[in-house]
Write a protein that holds these residues in place. Structure first.
Motif, mmCIF file in Angstrom:
data_model
loop_
_atom_site.group_PDB
_atom_site.id
_atom_site.type_symbol
_atom_site.label_atom_id
_atom_site.label_comp_id
_atom_site.label_asym_id
_atom_site.label_seq_id
_atom_site.Cartn_x
_atom_site.Cartn_y
_atom_site.Cartn_z
ATOM 1 N N ASP A 47 -3.172 9.807 0.341
ATOM 2 C CA ASP A 47 -2.172 8.680 0.916
ATOM 3 C C ASP A 47 -1.716 8.538 2.657
ATOM 4 O O ASP A 47 -1.659 8.059 2.839
ATOM 5 C CB ASP A 47 -0.939 9.038 -0.313
ATOM 6 C CG ASP A 47 -1.583 8.784 -1.224
ATOM 7 O OD1 ASP A 47 -2.184 8.181 -1.466
ATOM 8 O OD2 ASP A 47 -0.487 9.109 -1.856
ATOM 9 N N ALA B 204 -4.533 6.840 3.909
ATOM 10 C CA ALA B 204 -4.548 5.742 3.542
ATOM 11 C C ALA B 204 -3.513 4.816 5.217
ATOM 12 O O ALA B 204 -3.729 3.613 5.155
ATOM 13 C CB ALA B 204 -4.837 5.516 2.577
ATOM 14 N N THR C 115 -7.826 6.996 -7.812
ATOM 15 C CA THR C 115 -7.153 6.110 -7.328
ATOM 16 C C THR C 115 -7.529 5.861 -5.396
ATOM 17 O O THR C 115 -7.136 5.122 -4.788
ATOM 18 C CB THR C 115 -5.517 5.650 -8.034
ATOM 19 O OG1 THR C 115 -6.157 6.055 -9.419
ATOM 20 C CG2 THR C 115 -5.414 3.659 -7.170
ATOM 21 N N SER C 116 -6.475 7.249 -5.367
ATOM 22 C CA SER C 116 -5.409 7.652 -3.787
ATOM 23 C C SER C 116 -6.966 7.414 -3.164
ATOM 24 O O SER C 116 -6.738 7.087 -1.751
ATOM 25 C CB SER C 116 -5.477 8.624 -4.178
ATOM 26 O OG SER C 116 -3.510 8.303 -4.729
ATOM 27 N N ASP D 39 -4.733 13.822 -3.569
ATOM 28 C CA ASP D 39 -3.499 12.948 -3.624
ATOM 29 C C ASP D 39 -3.051 13.120 -1.683
ATOM 30 O O ASP D 39 -2.414 11.468 -1.388
ATOM 31 C CB ASP D 39 -2.156 12.609 -4.550
ATOM 32 C CG ASP D 39 -1.576 11.459 -4.904
ATOM 33 O OD1 ASP D 39 -2.511 10.833 -5.236
ATOM 34 O OD2 ASP D 39 -0.305 11.812 -5.165
ATOM 35 N N CYS E 63 -8.905 1.233 2.627
ATOM 36 C CA CYS E 63 -7.847 0.864 4.215
ATOM 37 C C CYS E 63 -9.123 1.744 5.475
ATOM 38 O O CYS E 63 -8.987 1.269 6.540
ATOM 39 C CB CYS E 63 -7.038 2.410 4.346
ATOM 40 S SG CYS E 63 -5.887 1.392 2.626
ATOM 41 N N THR F 58 0.861 3.751 -3.056
ATOM 42 C CA THR F 58 0.221 5.080 -2.941
ATOM 43 C C THR F 58 1.531 6.049 -3.867
ATOM 44 O O THR F 58 1.152 7.031 -3.929
ATOM 45 C CB THR F 58 0.251 5.360 -1.315
ATOM 46 O OG1 THR F 58 0.913 5.162 -0.337
ATOM 47 C CG2 THR F 58 -0.926 5.139 -1.375
ATOM 48 N N THR G 263 0.877 -1.156 -0.690
ATOM 49 C CA THR G 263 -0.408 -0.704 -0.101
ATOM 50 C C THR G 263 0.622 1.352 -0.256
ATOM 51 O O THR G 263 0.385 1.830 -0.411
ATOM 52 C CB THR G 263 -1.116 -0.069 0.978
ATOM 53 O OG1 THR G 263 -1.291 -1.135 1.426
ATOM 54 C CG2 THR G 263 -2.065 1.068 1.343
ATOM 55 N N ILE H 154 -8.101 4.093 -2.734
ATOM 56 C CA ILE H 154 -7.519 3.369 -2.043
ATOM 57 C C ILE H 154 -7.233 3.648 -0.334
ATOM 58 O O ILE H 154 -8.089 3.021 0.606
ATOM 59 C CB ILE H 154 -5.998 3.251 -2.366
ATOM 60 C CG1 ILE H 154 -5.843 2.772 -3.246
ATOM 61 C CG2 ILE H 154 -5.062 2.663 -0.620
ATOM 62 C CD1 ILE H 154 -3.770 3.251 -4.190
ATOM 63 N N MET H 155 -7.876 4.779 -0.183
ATOM 64 C CA MET H 155 -7.912 5.786 1.593
ATOM 65 C C MET H 155 -9.668 5.177 1.857
ATOM 66 O O MET H 155 -9.485 4.339 3.484
ATOM 67 C CB MET H 155 -8.157 7.077 1.850
ATOM 68 C CG MET H 155 -8.821 8.072 2.705
ATOM 69 S SD MET H 155 -9.233 9.229 2.792
ATOM 70 C CE MET H 155 -10.843 9.447 2.094
#
Lengths: 267, 235
Positions: A97, A100, A42-43, A93, A50, A34, A30, A46-47
């Motif tokens: 990150d 996340a 995308t960030s 972003d 998470c 990131t 991850t 992912i966050m």
């Protein structure tokens, strides 16, 4: 952040069931992803994943909010800087990150007992077992985590004591007692490990010291022995003394097997 | 059986004597050690577990020399510190007991099971997953004791185990120590606790000043502390 150490709560969620190795790998991946991906969508994705993972582990609310609050402060400062530079996408972003990674790290802390981490570290260093004893390295890892909150508590106490004495402006009043007591704590922890016999199994037992070879005494003893032999032989035979005087002091002449007189130390 | 044979300890740098050559044989099930602060009580106790090594003389536990066979001695002798905080290493109660068990039980699930049983037996059932920082002082001392007892020692040396505890926990931990089916050597300032032992040793200025009946030992110690004339020491 300190209260996060020991945040583990037992549970039956998928993250609880996953191995410590898999979870550590997931965190590592991850972080790499990131860092490499600059796309804010995308960030954010992912966050969200998470954060969901974190919620699924049912972490203790107070400690989690406090930890996330600290991350949020850092995120807000970073985002403000990026916005000031006019980089909106970059700001999103970076914030995503940071959140996340913090959320996933917290989720792993909540779902992984320290012993599993200790086992993981021990397994990881096993290939280097000849240089680094796996159990000791695993223990070092656990001790580091144990020492951080204690060191922080010691410095908080030192600061309170300095304030009570009206010395809040003098850094020495915090640093010196703080450092001294931290060292004291480390010593106590070491003694506790020693007393509990932890990480002691690999160490060989102390063997009795061989008496130190005193070559001078050996030579003297050999000479003495040779002279005595010569005298004895001279009395009983015709063999010339020179035979013994040229004999090399042999190793078979017994050296001192007991400690020198007066030395009764057992240590 | 614990045997001190002229065991003496000096400060490593200054060479100042901390414990004069001491010869003792400790066989009683309950032994208390009393004395003023800095008199050498803890040093005497630490010698038994090999935490402190004698500079001269020897200390043996069932024939095992604490200098040469320290690890084996520590498997027989458990040690309980005054402040349990420094004795607890892992973040949660069950993990801390499990850490002690790592050297005797290989299987992880068996280890956890044994740790939970140890916690249950000591009265900390249900506290296994609680952070050690969230436990009270008394509970921490119980946890430290659980970690020691889990590895089934034959002797427990307790260095002022109740000093930091409130009255309720003091009574609880004290009662627990008294009922343990093994040899317990307790360093204490609690004269009531000391007088309940089978034998009491009074340490003064790094030497055994009295060794014998607890009631007489306590009386001797009181006289010593308040400067009254004392009778000749038994040892």
């Amino acid at each position: 952040m300190i209260s996060l150490l020991g945040i583990y709560r037992p549970g039956t969620t998928p993250l609880h069931k996953a191995s410590a190795g898999l979870k550590s790998l997931m965190l590592l991946l991850t972080v790499i992803v990131t860092m490499m991906v600059d796309d804010p969508v995308t960030s954010v994705g992912i966050m969200c994943a998470c954060l969901l993972l974190l919620v699924s582990t049912a972490p203790p609310a107070k400690a989690t909010l406090r930890a996330m609050g600290i991350i949020m402060v850092v995120a807000v400062l970073t985002v403000s800087f990026q916005l000031w530079r006019g980089e909106v996408e970059r700001a999103i972003d970076v914030a995503a990150d940071l959140t996340a990674i913090a959320a996933l790290a917290l989720a792993i802390s909540c779902s992984t007992p320290m012993e599993s981490m200790l086992d993981l570290v021990s397994r990881m260093v096993r290939p280097f077992g000849r240089i680094l004893p796996p159990e000791t390295i695993g223990l070092m890892f656990a001790l580091t985590l144990r020492a951080i909150p204690e060191a922080a508590r010691i410095f908080i106490d030192a600061r309170t004591a300095a304030r009570a004495r009206g010395l809040e402006r003098d850094p020495r009043a915090v640093l010196i007692p703080g450092a001294t007591r931290t060292v004291g704590f480390a010593l106590q922890l070491g003694q506790a490990l020693h007393a509990r016999g932890i990480a002691e199994e690999a160490k060989p037992e102390r063997t009795e010291k061989k008496p130190r070879r005193d070559r001078r005494s050996e030579k003297a003893a050999a000479k003495e022995h040779a002279a005595a032999q010569a005298t004895a032989d001279a009395e009983t035979s015709e063999t010339p003394l020179v035979t013994y005087s040229t004999t090399k002091p042999a190793n078979d002449v017994a050296g001192p097997t007991t400690a020198p007189e007066g030395n009764t130390s057992a240590s | 059986m614990i045997e001190f044979k002229a065991a003496a300890v000096t400060a490593p740098d200054s060479g100042v004597s901390i414990l004069e050559p001491t010869t003792l044989t400790l066989t009683e099930e309950r032994i208390s050690i009393i004395g003023a602060n800095g008199s050498g009580k803890s040093t005497l106790a630490r010698l038994i577990n090999g935490l402190v090594l004698p500079i001269t003389g020897t200390v043996e536990v069932d024939g095992l020399d604490t200098v040469k066979q320290g690890a084996k001695v520590r498997r027989k002798v458990g040690y309980l510190f005054t402040d349990p905080t420094s004795q607890l290493i892992m973040p949660t109660a069950v993990e801390d007991v499990t850490l002690s068990l790592r050297r005797i039980i290989d299987d992880k699930s068996e280890r956890t099971e044994a740790a939970l049983t140890a916690l249950e037996e000591i009265g900390l059932g249900g506290k296994g997953d609680v952070s050690v920082n969230a436990l009270s002082g008394g509970q921490r001392q119980l946890l430290a004791l659980a970690g020691v007892l889990a590895v089934t020692p034959e002797v427990i040396v307790a260095d002022e185990p109740t000093t930091l505890l409130d009255l309720r926990w003091r009574a609880h931990v004290g009662a627990l120590l008294r009922t343990l089916p093994l040899q317990v050597i307790e360093v204490t300032h609690d004269l009531d606790a000391a007088s309940r032992a089978h034998r009491t040793i009074v340490i003064d200025s790094g030497a055994v000043a009295f060794d014998g009946d607890p009631a007489e030992a306590v009386k001797f110690y009181r006289d010593l502390m308040f400067g009254r004339p004392t009778r000749t020491a038994d040892a």
